[in-house]
Motif scaffolding. Structure first.
Motif, PDB file in Angstrom:
ATOM      1  N   ASP A   1     -93.629-114.898 -37.821  1.00  0.00           N
ATOM      2  CA  ASP A   1     -94.618-115.966 -37.717  1.00  0.00           C
ATOM      3  C   ASP A   1     -93.896-117.297 -37.638  1.00  0.00           C
ATOM      4  OD1 ASP A   1     -94.492-117.416 -40.462  1.00  0.00           O
ATOM      5  OD2 ASP A   1     -94.658-115.292 -41.055  1.00  0.00           O
TER       6      ASP A   1
ATOM      7  N   THR B   1     -91.079-117.281 -40.646  1.00  0.00           N
ATOM      8  CA  THR B   1     -90.555-116.097 -41.332  1.00  0.00           C
ATOM      9  C   THR B   1     -90.560-114.901 -40.397  1.00  0.00           C
ATOM     10  OG1 THR B   1     -91.437-116.911 -43.419  1.00  0.00           O
ATOM     11  CG2 THR B   1     -90.860-114.584 -43.340  1.00  0.00           C
TER      12      THR B   1
ATOM     13  N   GLY C   1     -98.527-106.018 -51.921  1.00  0.00           N
ATOM     14  CA  GLY C   1     -98.249-106.804 -50.734  1.00  0.00           C
ATOM     15  C   GLY C   1     -96.947-106.511 -50.017  1.00  0.00           C
ATOM     16  N   PHE C   2     -96.059-107.443 -50.074  1.00  0.00           N
ATOM     17  CA  PHE C   2     -94.813-107.375 -49.336  1.00  0.00           C
ATOM     18  C   PHE C   2     -94.063-106.051 -49.571  1.00  0.00           C
ATOM     19  CE2 PHE C   2     -90.230-108.077 -49.172  1.00  0.00           C
ATOM     20  CZ  PHE C   2     -90.080-108.565 -47.880  1.00  0.00           C
TER      21      PHE C   2
ATOM     22  N   LEU D   1     -90.557-115.469 -55.120  1.00  0.00           N
ATOM     23  CA  LEU D   1     -91.741-114.790 -54.600  1.00  0.00           C
ATOM     24  C   LEU D   1     -91.473-113.351 -54.212  1.00  0.00           C
ATOM     25  CD1 LEU D   1     -93.009-117.699 -52.344  1.00  0.00           C
ATOM     26  CD2 LEU D   1     -93.982-116.962 -54.519  1.00  0.00           C
TER      27      LEU D   1
ATOM     28  N   MET E   1     -90.157-120.049 -46.185  1.00  0.00           N
ATOM     29  CA  MET E   1     -89.833-120.129 -47.615  1.00  0.00           C
ATOM     30  C   MET E   1     -88.440-120.726 -47.794  1.00  0.00           C
ATOM     31  SD  MET E   1     -91.105-116.468 -49.150  1.00  0.00           S
ATOM     32  CE  MET E   1     -91.005-115.556 -47.622  1.00  0.00           C
TER      33      MET E   1
ATOM     34  N   ASN F   1     -99.769-111.794 -44.842  1.00  0.00           N
ATOM     35  CA  ASN F   1     -98.829-112.812 -45.338  1.00  0.00           C
ATOM     36  C   ASN F   1     -98.497-113.831 -44.253  1.00  0.00           C
ATOM     37  OD1 ASN F   1     -98.734-111.592 -47.799  1.00  0.00           O
ATOM     38  ND2 ASN F   1     -96.677-110.709 -47.568  1.00  0.00           N
TER      39      ASN F   1
ATOM     40  N   ALA G   1     -99.231-117.845 -44.146  1.00  0.00           N
ATOM     41  CA  ALA G   1     -98.163-118.828 -43.915  1.00  0.00           C
ATOM     42  C   ALA G   1     -98.552-119.803 -42.802  1.00  0.00           C
ATOM     43  CB  ALA G   1     -96.866-118.100 -43.562  1.00  0.00           C
TER      44      ALA G   1
HETATM   45  P1  ADP Z   1     -99.497-112.016 -52.041  1.00  0.00           P
HETATM   46  O1  ADP Z   1     -99.661-112.143 -50.561  1.00  0.00           O
HETATM   47  O2  ADP Z   1    -100.637-111.302 -52.666  1.00  0.00           O
HETATM   48  O3  ADP Z   1     -99.197-113.307 -52.704  1.00  0.00           O
HETATM   49  P2  ADP Z   1     -97.133-110.616 -51.318  1.00  0.00           P
HETATM   50  O4  ADP Z   1     -96.248-109.671 -52.037  1.00  0.00           O
HETATM   51  O5  ADP Z   1     -97.747-110.124 -50.056  1.00  0.00           O
HETATM   52  O6  ADP Z   1     -98.257-111.066 -52.318  1.00  0.00           O
HETATM   53  O7  ADP Z   1     -96.325-111.926 -51.003  1.00  0.00           O
HETATM   54  C1  ADP Z   1     -95.706-112.635 -52.049  1.00  0.00           C
HETATM   55  C2  ADP Z   1     -95.484-114.058 -51.677  1.00  0.00           C
HETATM   56  O8  ADP Z   1     -94.414-114.192 -50.776  1.00  0.00           O
HETATM   57  C3  ADP Z   1     -96.647-114.702 -50.947  1.00  0.00           C
HETATM   58  O9  ADP Z   1     -97.589-115.195 -51.846  1.00  0.00           O
HETATM   59  C4  ADP Z   1     -95.964-115.839 -50.199  1.00  0.00           C
HETATM   60  O10 ADP Z   1     -95.803-116.972 -51.037  1.00  0.00           O
HETATM   61  C5  ADP Z   1     -94.610-115.268 -49.906  1.00  0.00           C
HETATM   62  N1  ADP Z   1     -94.571-114.749 -48.542  1.00  0.00           N
HETATM   63  C6  ADP Z   1     -94.670-113.484 -48.146  1.00  0.00           C
HETATM   64  N2  ADP Z   1     -94.615-113.374 -46.807  1.00  0.00           N
HETATM   65  C7  ADP Z   1     -94.484-114.635 -46.335  1.00  0.00           C
HETATM   66  C8  ADP Z   1     -94.410-115.221 -45.009  1.00  0.00           C
HETATM   67  N3  ADP Z   1     -94.452-114.460 -43.904  1.00  0.00           N
HETATM   68  N4  ADP Z   1     -94.279-116.566 -44.930  1.00  0.00           N
HETATM   69  C9  ADP Z   1     -94.256-117.320 -46.049  1.00  0.00           C
HETATM   70  N5  ADP Z   1     -94.337-116.843 -47.294  1.00  0.00           N
HETATM   71  C10 ADP Z   1     -94.455-115.517 -47.439  1.00  0.00           C
END
Ligand code: ADP
Ligand code: MG
Length: 636
Positions: free
Chosen positions: A81, A175, A129-130, A94, A86, A39, A43
Motif C-alpha cells: 500500500d 508498507t 490480524g497481521f 505494533l 510505520m 491493514n 493505512a
Molecule cells: P489491528 O489491525 O487489529 O490493529 P494487526 O495485527 O492487523 O492488528 O496490525 C497491528 C498494527 O500494525 C496495526 O494497528 C497498524 O498500526 C500496524 N500495521 C499493520 N499493517 C500496516 C500497514 N500496512 N501500514 C501501516 N501500519 C500497519
C-alpha cells in the motif's frame, strides 16, 4: 542498502500467540488476505486523514491504492500500500508485541480449552490480524516507510522466536508485506494462494467493498511469445451503505439488493441507517417483496451480513436480527469490532445487542409506516411474511406491543380483507370487553363452526385465525390495548347485553329441566367429555364442544402430537342447545326411561356431530358412521 541487522525476540506472549496461529487455530486460512488488506486500507485512511490535518505533510494522496503481486518463481505474494507506513519503533511496538491487554489471560484460557472450536471462539475475541500471515507463510518480510520520514524499515521473521529488523534506504512511503508461501497442498492442505482465481475470489468475498482500489497485474494473453499483463482492479469499492442516502439512486439500491439476496424482484422497502454514537455502524436493510421458497424450511438463514469497516465478516448473522425477521436482507457494517469476532462472542456483545434492538424497532416501524401510508404494499407484505412476523409474538416479548400493532387477521367483519387489531378494537360493541377469535384449519371451518352461531346472530366480530402459529401466540399474549383475547370455543359465553337468553328466573327453570340429563350425559361420554352444560352460544346446532379457558385447543393438541410431544388427551366440555328438538327429545326420552339402551348411542351421535361441525376428528369414525346409519334406518 541495509544497515546492520538487529535480531530481537518476540515478547513472550506474542510468541505463544504466534504458535497458536501457526498451528492452525483458524480452519479458514483464506482470511489472512482479508487481514492484510484491511491493514493496508487502514493505512490509506490514516494517510489521507493526516494529510488533511497537516497541510505541510509531504504526502502524495493522488492515487491511494493497494497492490497484490504474485511471483510464481519465488513463491511470494506481496500486499503493498502507499499509505501512512510505520517508523522503526512503530514496527517494533505494533508488529513485535501485542499491546492489547488481556493477552496473557486469553492465552491461559486458550490452552485450557478442550478442543479447537473452543479455542477458536476464544481467539475470536482477539484480533490476531497481521500474524495470520504465518498461517500460510513460513517467512514474512515487511518493508515500510512512515510518511514524513526519510528512513525505511525492514522487518523479517519466520514466526518462531525472533525477528530481524534493519534500516533501509530508498523505500517509497507506505508498507509492503511479502509472504513466502508454504507449499500448497502440503501437509497443511493449503490452497494455491498464487493462483489468480483464488486471489480474486478471496478479494471478492471479503474485501469487495474496501473503499480503495485493490489492484493486481493479470495476464491478458501472449504476444510474440511474451505474456502481456494489465493492471486490474479486483474490488467493486461500492459500499452503498457508507454513502449518504441522498447520494444513492433507487436503481443502485435495487441492484445491490439483487446482488446480496439472489432475488430477481425489486425490494418492497429500503432501510438505510447510520449511527455515530459510541458504537458507530451503518446498516442497509431491505424488506423483499416476495418470500423465498424456503422461508419455512429449517435451514433458512437470516439475510443480514456483518461487515467490519467494509470487510466482510459473516453471512447469516443471527446476533443482528431475530429469527422472525429472517426475511430481511442487508448489511450491517460496524466500525469498531475485531475482524475475528466469533458468532458466540457477538451474541453476548452489549453493543451488538443494542444494534439488534434498533434494527428490530426500525423494521417494525417501517412495517407500521407501510400499514399507514401504503395499504397495498402492506397487504402484500402481510400476505408474504405475515406468518413469519407472527412468530415474533412468541419469540420476542420485548416487542409484543409493536408486533400487535402491525399484525393483521381475517375476520367475520369482511369476507376478503383482513383487519388490524386497532381496527377491530374501534369496531367493538359497547360493553364488549374481549377480542373474540376462533382458531381452525380453514376459514370455512371456522365460519361454519357451531361456536360462531350466537356471535354471528348477535353481530359480534370474531377474528378467524387459521395459521398454525396462531394457535400458539393467542395462547401467550394476554391482551391488546387493554382488551384480552378470548377464544369463542373456550370458557363460558355470556353475551348478556342481549335479552333472548331470558331472565334469571327463566334460566333457573331451564337448568331444573335438564338437571338429570346433564350429569347423565357427562357420565355416558366420560372418556371424552369432562362436563356437560347448557349453552348460550348455540342458535341452530344441537350441541358443540368447548374448552376451559386454560385448555389447549384440539388443533394445538394435534400440532404437539405431530411434533411427537407426549401430551395428555384433553377432555372437552359438551354444551347442548336447550331449544333444539333433538335435545328436548333426548331429555324427554331420558325422563321417561333412563335405562333405554338406545340413549347412550344417541348421546354418542350428538357428541360426534359436534366434533365434526368444528372441523375436528372423531376418535372412531367407523363406529360413528355405523351408529348414525343404524339410527337413520329407523326413520325411512
Ligand atoms: P489491528 O489491525 O487489529 O490493529 P494487526 O495485527 O492487523 O492488528 O496490525 C497491528 C498494527 O500494525 C496495526 O494497528 C497498524 O498500526 C500496524 N500495521 C499493520 N499493517 C500496516 C500497514 N500496512 N501500514 C501501516 N501500519 C500497519
Ligand atoms: Mg488488522
Amino acid at each position: 542498502m541495509e544497515s546492520s541487522v538487529q535480531t530481537l525476540e518476540f515478547q513472550a506472549e506474542t510468541r505463544q500467540l504466534l504458535q497458536l496461529v501457526i498451528h492452525s487455530i483458524y480452519s479458514n486460512k483464506d482470511i489472512f488476505l482479508r487481514e492484510l488488506i484491511s491493514n493496508a486500507s487502514d493505512a490509506l485512511d490514516k494517510l489521507r486523514l493526516e494529510s488533511l490535518v497537516d497541510s505541510d505533510l509531504d504526502a502524495d494522496t493522488s492515487d491511494l491504492h493497494i497492490v497484490l503481486e504474485v511471483d510464481r518463481d519465488a513463491r511470494t505474494l506481496t500486499v503493498r500500500d502507499n499509505g501512512v507506513g510505520m517508523a522503526r519503533e512503530e514496527v517494533v511496538e505494533l508488529i513485535g508485541t501485542i499491546a492489547k491487554s488481556g493477552t496473557a489471560s486469553l492465552l491461559e484460557k486458550v490452552k485450557a480449552a478442550k478442543d479447537a472450536e473452543a479455542a477458536q471462539s476464544l481467539i475470536g475475541q482477539f484480533g490476531v490480524g497481521f500474524y495470520s500471515a504465518f498461517m500460510v507463510a513460513d517467512k514474512v518480510t515487511l518493508r515500510t516507510r512512515r510518511v514524513g520520514t526519510a528512513e525505511g524499515t525492514l522487518w523479517e521473521s519466520d514466526g518462531e522466536g525472533t525477528y530481524d529488523i534493519s534500516t533501509v534506504e530508498g523505500l517509497p512511503v507506505g508498507t509492503e508485506v511479502t509472504l513466502h508461501l508454504k507449499p500448497a497442498d502440503g501437509e497443511d492442505g493449503l490452497a494455491d494462494y498464487l493462483a489468480e482465481w483464488k486471489i480474486r475470489s478471496i478479494v471478492k468475498q471479503y474485501s469487495d467493498f474496501i473503499r480503495w482500489p485493490i489492484r493486481m497485474a493479470v495476464e491478458r494473453g501472449q504476444e510474440d511469445g511474451v505474456s502481456v499483463t494489465e493492471m486490474q482492479t479486483l474490488n467493486s469499492m461500492k459500499a452503498l451503505w457508507a454513502r449518504a442516502r441522498a447520494e444513492v439512486s433507487e436503481e443502485e439500491y435495487h441492484e445491490f439488493y439483487k446482488q446480496i439476496s439472489h432475488d430477481w424482484t425489486d425490494p418492497a422497502e429500503i432501510i438505510h441507517m447510520r449511527s455515530e454514537g459510541t458504537f458507530a455502524y451503518d446498516a442497509l436493510l431491505f424488506i423483499p417483496s416476495q418470500a423465498p421458497f424456503d422461508l419455512f424450511s429449517h435451514q433458512t438463514k437470516r439475510g443480514v451480513q456483518l461487515y467490519v469497516k467494509r470487510v466482510f465478516i459473516m453471512d447469516d448473522c443471527e446476533a443482528l436480527v431475530p429469527n422472525y425477521l429472517r426475511f430481511v436482507k442487508g448489511v450491517v457494517d460496524a466500525h469498531d469490532l475485531s475482524l475475528n469476532i466469533s458468532r458466540e462472542i457477538l451474541q453476548h456483545d452489549r453493543h451488538i445487542r443494542g444494534v439488534r434492538k434498533r434494527l428490530v424497532k426500525k423494521v417494525l416501524g417501517t412495517v407500521k409506516d407501510m400499514q399507514a401510508n401504503n395499504a397495498e404494499g402492506y397487504a402484500k407484505l402481510w400476505d408474504q411474511f405475515g406468518r413469519v412476523l407472527k412468530e415474533g409474538l412468541i419469540e420476542d416479548p420485548d416487542n409484543t406491543e409493536a408486533l400487535l400493532e402491525v399484525i393483521s387477521a381475517a375476520s367475520t367483519h369482511d369476507a376478503e380483507a383482513p383487519t388490524t387489531l386497532r381496527e377491530y378494537v374501534e369496531r367493538m360493541k359497547d360493553g364488549q370487553d374481549a377480542i373474540y377469535y376462533l382458531t381452525g384449519a380453514t376459514r370455512a371451518a371456522v365460519e361454519n363452526s357451531p361456536h360462531m352461531e350466537a356471535f354471528a346472530a348477535k353481530g359480534y366480530e370474531v377474528l378467524i385465525l387459521t395459521d398454525p402459529v396462531d394457535e400458539v401466540w393467542v395462547d401467550q399474549i394476554s391482551e391488546f390495548d387493554g382488551h384480552r383475547f378470548q377464544s369463542i370455543a373456550k370458557g363460558q359465553v355470556d353475551l348478556d347485553d342481549q335479552d333472548d337468553s331470558g331472565d334469571d328466573n327463566e334460566k333457573a327453570q331451564r337448568e331444573a329441566e335438564f338437571a338429570t340429563l346433564l350429569p347423565w350425559l357427562a357420565a355416558t361420554l366420560s372418556t371424552q367429555v369432562k362436563q356437560a352444560r347448557l349453552s348460550s352460544r348455540l342458535t341452530t346446532s344441537a350441541a358443540c364442544v368447548v374448552g376451559d379457558d386454560h385448555d389447549i385447543t384440539p388443533q394445538l393438541e394435534k400440532m404437539y402430537r405431530a411434533m411427537n410431544q407426549q401430551i395428555q388427551p384433553v377432555k372437552r366440555i359438551l354444551e347442548i342447545n336447550p331449544k333444539h328438538p333433538l335435545i328436548t327429545g333426548l331429555r324427554d326420552a331420558h325422563t321417561k326411561n333412563p335405562d333405554d339402551p338406545a340413549l347412550p348411542e344417541l348421546a354418542e351421535i350428538i357428541l360426534g356431530t359436534a366434533l365434526l361441525a368444528e372441523g375436528g376428528d372423531l376418535p372412531d369414525p367407523a363406529r360413528f358412521a355405523k351408529l348414525l346409519t343404524d339410527r337413520l334406518a329407523h326413520t325411512v
